[in-house]
Design an enzyme around this catalytic site. Structure first.
Site, short mmCIF file in Angstrom:
data_model
loop_
_atom_site.label_atom_id
_atom_site.label_comp_id
_atom_site.label_asym_id
_atom_site.label_seq_id
_atom_site.Cartn_x
_atom_site.Cartn_y
_atom_site.Cartn_z
CD1 TRP A 14 -9.58 11.16 8.30
CD2 TRP A 14 -8.29 11.33 6.22
NE1 TRP A 14 -10.40 11.64 7.10
CE2 TRP A 14 -9.59 11.75 6.10
CE3 TRP A 14 -7.42 11.27 5.34
CZ2 TRP A 14 -9.94 12.56 4.73
CZ3 TRP A 14 -7.49 12.11 3.80
CH2 TRP A 14 -8.88 12.34 3.65
CE LYS A 15 -7.16 8.49 16.16
NZ LYS A 15 -7.15 8.14 17.42
CG HIS A 98 -3.16 12.89 18.65
ND1 HIS A 98 -3.35 11.55 19.24
CD2 HIS A 98 -4.59 13.19 18.22
CE1 HIS A 98 -4.34 11.03 19.12
NE2 HIS A 98 -5.31 12.20 18.61
CD GLU A 100 -3.88 7.93 18.69
OE1 GLU A 100 -3.64 8.20 17.50
OE2 GLU A 100 -5.16 7.77 18.90
N GLY A 176 -10.74 7.09 21.15
CA GLY A 176 -10.58 5.85 20.70
C GLY A 176 -11.32 4.60 21.52
CB SER A 216 -15.51 8.61 21.87
OG SER A 216 -14.32 7.71 22.04
N GLY A 238 -12.00 8.10 14.86
CA GLY A 238 -12.77 7.10 14.08
C GLY A 238 -13.90 7.44 13.32
C1 PEP Z 1 -8.56 11.86 18.11
O1 PEP Z 1 -7.77 10.96 17.41
O2 PEP Z 1 -7.95 12.79 18.17
C2 PEP Z 1 -9.77 11.20 18.34
C3 PEP Z 1 -10.46 12.09 19.11
O3 PEP Z 1 -10.09 9.86 18.08
P1 PEP Z 1 -11.31 9.27 18.39
O4 PEP Z 1 -12.57 10.36 18.16
O5 PEP Z 1 -11.33 8.04 17.59
O6 PEP Z 1 -11.63 9.25 19.94
#
Ligand code: PEP
Length: 256
Positions: A14-15, A98, A100, A176, A216, A238
């Site tokens: 969920w970030k 992760h 990020e 993302g 994604s 997402g």
């Molecule tokens: C993630 O945050 O690990 C991720 C894969 O994000 P997204 O699905 O939005 O690309």
């Protein structure tokens, strides 16, 4: 080839989204779907949402995870949260490394290894993220990069502990961005990670290890990715915030 040995794991990340009441509401929405899932379903919530999410998930098939942990058990680390604290509040999983965290907050392969160790010691299951930057893919060093991240991240992890490690292959350029690795690209790297696990822990342990794809993944592309022989689930950003989309991914994993 040995996919039947493994149960897929679909994990939502969920970030930094959802207030505690919103987190609990999303858990409630997802409960009926999880009841029929033929895969493990994990929701990785912000720290402050963990208690509400765990309370809402109690008695269901949904498991709760955090998105990071510190490596020390306690001490003068202002603003940090230990693995034991996560366990105590109801988390069973934690994402470590992760992209990020690596790109925005200075995580390195070495700090990722320390967080992994602390999480295992606290009794958590680790979702260890690895993945290459676009330039690294263009330089044809993807497998080398991911092997190094995996090997260092697992330093000190025993063969017995591997059952509490999930590797999430997440190409940074796909997170993302709406860009997704092709099913063949995802499977190629996941297979390379499994081959590394076989070198480190033996073929049986590697064949039992869960290796996800993330980047994604959505309701439309999940089935093809999850049908790959070395893709054992997904880490979803997402699309995990939308109950219907996340449920469709869980359905695809249950069938794949
Ligand atoms: C993630 O945050 O690990 C991720 C894969 O994000 P997204 O699905 O939005 O690309």
């Amino acid at each position: 080839m040995n996919k039947q040995l493994r149960k897929a794991v679909i994990a939502g990340n969920w970030k930094m989204n959802l207030l505690p009441a919103e987190a609990a509401a999303l858990v409630e929405q997802l409960k009926p779907m999880a009841a029929g899932a033929n895969c493990d379903v994990v929701l990785c919530a912000p720290f402050v949402d963990l208690q509400a999410a765990a309370a809402a998930a109690a008695g269901s098939n949904l498991k709760i995870g955090a998105q990071n942990c510190h490596w020390a058990a306690s001490g003068a680390f202002t603003g940090e949260v230990s693995a034991q604290m996560l366990k105590e509040i109801g988390a069973e999983y934690v994402i470590v490394g992760h992209s990020e965290r690596r790109t925005l907050f200075g995580d390195t392969n070495e700090t990722v290894a320390k967080r992994t160790r602390a999480a295992l010691d606290a009794g958590l299951t680790v979702i260890l993220c690895v993945g290459e930057y676009l330039e690294q893919r263009q330089q044809n060093i993807t497998v080398e990069v991911v092997r190094t991240q995996t090997k260092i991240g697992l330093a000190g992890v025993s063969a017995d502990e591997l059952s509490r490690i999930i590797i999430a292959y997440e190409p940074v350029w796909a997170i993302g961005t709406g860009l997704t690795a092709t099913a063949a690209q995802a499977n190629e790297v996941n297979k390379a990670i499994r081959d590394l696990l076989a070198e480190l822990y033996g073929r049986d342990a590697a064949d039992g290890a869960v290796i996800q794809y993330g980047g994604s993944m959505n309701a439309a592309n999940a089935a093809e990715l999850l049908a790959q022989p070395d893709v054992d689930g997904g880490l979803i950003g997402g699309a995990s915030l939308k109950a219907a989309d996340f449920a469709a991914i869980v359905r695809a994993a249950s069938e794949g």
